[in-house]
Design an enzyme around this catalytic site. Structure first.
Site, PDB file in Angstrom:
ATOM      1  N   SER A  82       0.847  -1.189   0.000  1.00 12.34           N
ATOM      2  CA  SER A  82       0.000   0.000   0.000  1.00 12.34           C
ATOM      3  C   SER A  82       0.881   1.237   0.000  1.00 12.34           C
ATOM      4  CB  SER A  82      -0.895  -0.001   1.239  1.00 12.34           C
ATOM      5  OG  SER A  82      -1.552   1.243   1.407  1.00 12.34           O
ATOM      6  N   TYR A 110      -3.050  -0.775  10.596  1.00 10.01           N
ATOM      7  CA  TYR A 110      -2.874  -1.218   9.208  1.00 10.01           C
ATOM      8  C   TYR A 110      -1.587  -0.654   8.619  1.00 10.01           C
ATOM      9  CZ  TYR A 110      -3.911  -1.777   4.212  1.00 10.01           C
ATOM     10  OH  TYR A 110      -3.851  -2.095   2.878  1.00 10.01           O
TER      11      TYR A 110
END
Length: 324
Positions: free
Chosen positions: A135, A148
């Protein structure tokens, strides 16, 4: 053939379908049986063959058993995609320790478990490709998603260490990491939240199929990394050029846009148990979602910068000679 974790919905399912369109066999790993069965139908409809393997990637032994089963039934393991993830939305101090641990075990350690299970079979054959789904948040963390962001950053660090270890042994097993922007997946309907609303992606949003194309490209070509979509490049450049300024900018601007207006029912989540129904591929934010995202190999960026620097050097040297 390919193994995909988190294959029951969203990016994992879109990737499984993309491999199916190429006629691949695809092993589908996830917790939710309804989603797995739906993904299996999608892969077969696309022209591939599917193997459903219910599995929680947070536990190493079931992941190893899944890899062993794939080898027993299909006799080969060409690609392993670590895509499974969980997140918790809210300020760090509002997130209980057990939730930090759960997100880390699935999003980070789940990828470690998958990687080691794949290596058990790939290393003796000296071939295969492992794709880590990363990501932009692995490079530039944002507020309200610290568990996360931490897990994705850890996954990037693990992958870099492992790459050097494989190179040291002369292994031909390939590692690639795909860093994604905000993607419209069902996660926005089922992430646990400690805010009054559910969360939503920030900035340009992409369809899962755009992410799936980049993952397939990484599986076939195995670049060291792929940066997918303009938001990833912006996050990387912002972090390199002005991390302190970006901290303050996010503190002022990143809280409101991450909160989905009107989503007041936040009771349901899949942190501890899978979804009881098939969620499909798309999430709740299809309006304006982009179907295509340019996948940039950073090696090309470094090459272009190097050429630009050399060009500037020789231009300056030539100008200096002319002025003598």
């Amino acid at each position: 053939m390919a193994v995909i974790t988190g294959a029951s919905a969203g990016i994992g399912r879109a990737s499984a379908i993309a491999f199916g369109r190429m006629g691949w066999r695809v092993a589908l790993l996830a917790r939710g049986q309804p989603g797995l069965e739906g993904a299996s139908r999608d892969v077969q409809a696309a022209g591939g063959e599917a193997l459903v393997v219910p599995c929680d990637v947070a536990d190493a032994e079931p992941v190893k058993a899944a890899a062993d089963r794939v080898m027993r039934e299909w006799g080969q393991l060409d690609v392993w995609v670590n895509n499974a993830m969980l997140s918790v939305f809210g300020p760090s101090w509002e997130v209980p320790a057990a939730e930090w641990e759960r997100v880390t075990r699935v999003t980070y350690l789940g990828a470690v478990n998958g990687t080691l299970a794949a290596l058990k079979h790939m290393r003796p054959r000296n071939r295969g490709t492992i794709v880590q789904v990363g990501s932009a948040l692995a490079y530039r963390s944002i507020p309200l998603q610290a568990p996360y962001c931490g897990a994705k950053s850890a996954l990037r660090a693990f992958t870099d260490s492992l790459r050097s270890e494989l190179l040291h042994t002369g292994s031909q097993v390939r590692l690639s990491m795909v860093h994604l922007p905000g993607v419209n997946t069902p996660q926005f309907n089922w992430t646990r939240t400690h805010m009054p609303t559910r969360h939503r992606p920030v900035g340009p949003v992409y369809h899962p199929e755009a992410a799936a194309r980049a993952i397939v490209k990484a599986a076939l070509d195995a670049p060291r990394e792929l940066w997918v979509g303009a938001p990833v490049l912006e996050a990387l450049l912002g972090t390199m050029l002005g991390p302190g300024l970006l901290d303050r900018l996010l503190a002022r601007t990143a809280f409101g846009p991450q909160q989905a207006k009107g989503s007041t029912d936040t009771r349901f989540d899949i942190l501890d148990a899978p979804a009881a129904a098939d969620a499909g591929v798309e999430g709740p934010f299809p309006d304006g979602a982009r179907r295509r995202a340019h996948a940039l190999n950073p090696a090309a960026v470094r090459g272009a910068i190097g050429l630009a620097v050399l060009g500037a050097f020789f231009t300056a040297a030539f100008a200096g000679r002319r002025n003598r």
